[in-house]
Design an enzyme around this catalytic site. Sequence first.
Site, short mmCIF file in Angstrom:
data_model
loop_
_atom_site.label_atom_id
_atom_site.label_comp_id
_atom_site.label_asym_id
_atom_site.label_seq_id
_atom_site.Cartn_x
_atom_site.Cartn_y
_atom_site.Cartn_z
N HIS A 51 3.64 8.04 0.06
CA HIS A 51 2.59 8.20 -0.94
C HIS A 51 1.98 6.82 -1.23
O HIS A 51 2.63 5.79 -1.01
CB HIS A 51 3.16 8.79 -2.23
CG HIS A 51 3.42 10.27 -2.17
ND1 HIS A 51 3.65 11.03 -3.29
CD2 HIS A 51 3.47 11.12 -1.12
CE1 HIS A 51 3.84 12.30 -2.94
NE2 HIS A 51 3.75 12.38 -1.62
N GLU A 53 1.46 5.15 -3.97
CA GLU A 53 2.19 4.29 -4.91
C GLU A 53 3.38 3.61 -4.23
O GLU A 53 3.64 2.42 -4.45
CB GLU A 53 2.74 5.10 -6.09
CG GLU A 53 1.69 5.83 -6.91
CD GLU A 53 1.49 7.27 -6.44
OE1 GLU A 53 1.33 7.49 -5.22
OE2 GLU A 53 1.47 8.17 -7.29
N CYS A 81 3.68 11.78 -8.93
CA CYS A 81 4.68 12.85 -8.83
C CYS A 81 6.04 12.29 -9.29
O CYS A 81 6.16 11.08 -9.52
CB CYS A 81 4.76 13.34 -7.38
SG CYS A 81 5.56 12.18 -6.25
N CYS A 84 7.19 9.15 -7.24
CA CYS A 84 6.45 7.91 -7.49
C CYS A 84 6.65 7.41 -8.92
O CYS A 84 6.75 6.19 -9.14
CB CYS A 84 4.98 8.12 -7.16
SG CYS A 84 4.74 8.40 -5.39
#
Lengths: 148, 148
Positions: A51, A53, A81, A84
């Site tokens: 992801h 992040e 999410c 993260c």
Amino acid sequence: MKIEFMHCAIAEARKALENSEVPVGAIVVRNSQVIGRGYNQREKHNDPTAHAEILAIRQAASYLGSWRLTDCEIYVTLEPCPMCAGAIVNSRIQTIVYGAYDLKSGAVNSLYNILSDKRLNHQVEIYSGICEEQCQALLKEFFDQLRN
Amino acid sequence: MKIEFMHCAIAEARKALENSEVPVGAIVVRNSQVIGRGYNQREKHNDPTAHAEILAIRQAASYLGSWRLTDCEIYVTLEPCPMCAGAIVNSRIQTIVYGAYDLKSGAVNSLYNILSDKRLNHQVEIYSGICEEQCQALLKEFFDQLRN
């Protein structure tokens, strides 16, 4: 919190869109300097942890030579999410600025409040809904393309 | 669920202990074959995301050439934190088997129930407290060493 850094995160999200990935972008800033960038690359790298992040945090930590990102801010186009949000706590980031809310899996305000949970060993200052429309428009563009 | 795989996870945790890292180990199994291994390497790599579970998941995904770890089990010596629990959901792992409970940041049973949250798009079968004493003894050994 500076709006120009959210524009940098949006520029990262655009790279994801161009690569047919869910368009989310993130940057890590310290002393007004960008020290980490990332955009979602889950499909490209076949990596469920890739992801925006996570990639930005790993780059920033590598740059600083420390897993502690104290005094750092993260700007991200979508509410993180649980994975993260957990990474943001683990890295001791001071401030988060995010754009669109994620009602399905957001872990900052929507489903969980991981960044402000006093039971955990670190809390993060939160700015939500910054450049929300722009961030959401990118996501809408992606899902509209997917349907057609 | 096979106890021998928990012993493999414990062997990974021992590697962390030998490297003066908080001793947590994890392995990912598919069709009774180990396809990912990891032990906590946060200090060595200066990476706040380098928890055992994340490293094992990334290795398994790389091996399979897919971010979807459907039909996979993860064995881990300590209850996952929010970051790692989130990664387990994101990777669609079917089953988790873990050892010691983490009352301070556990996100499977202790502080959160991320792996069984019906609001998220994936749920995971959970076996908790397997080889708990052995897993906890490793952690105790580490923190006793740290104090002396």
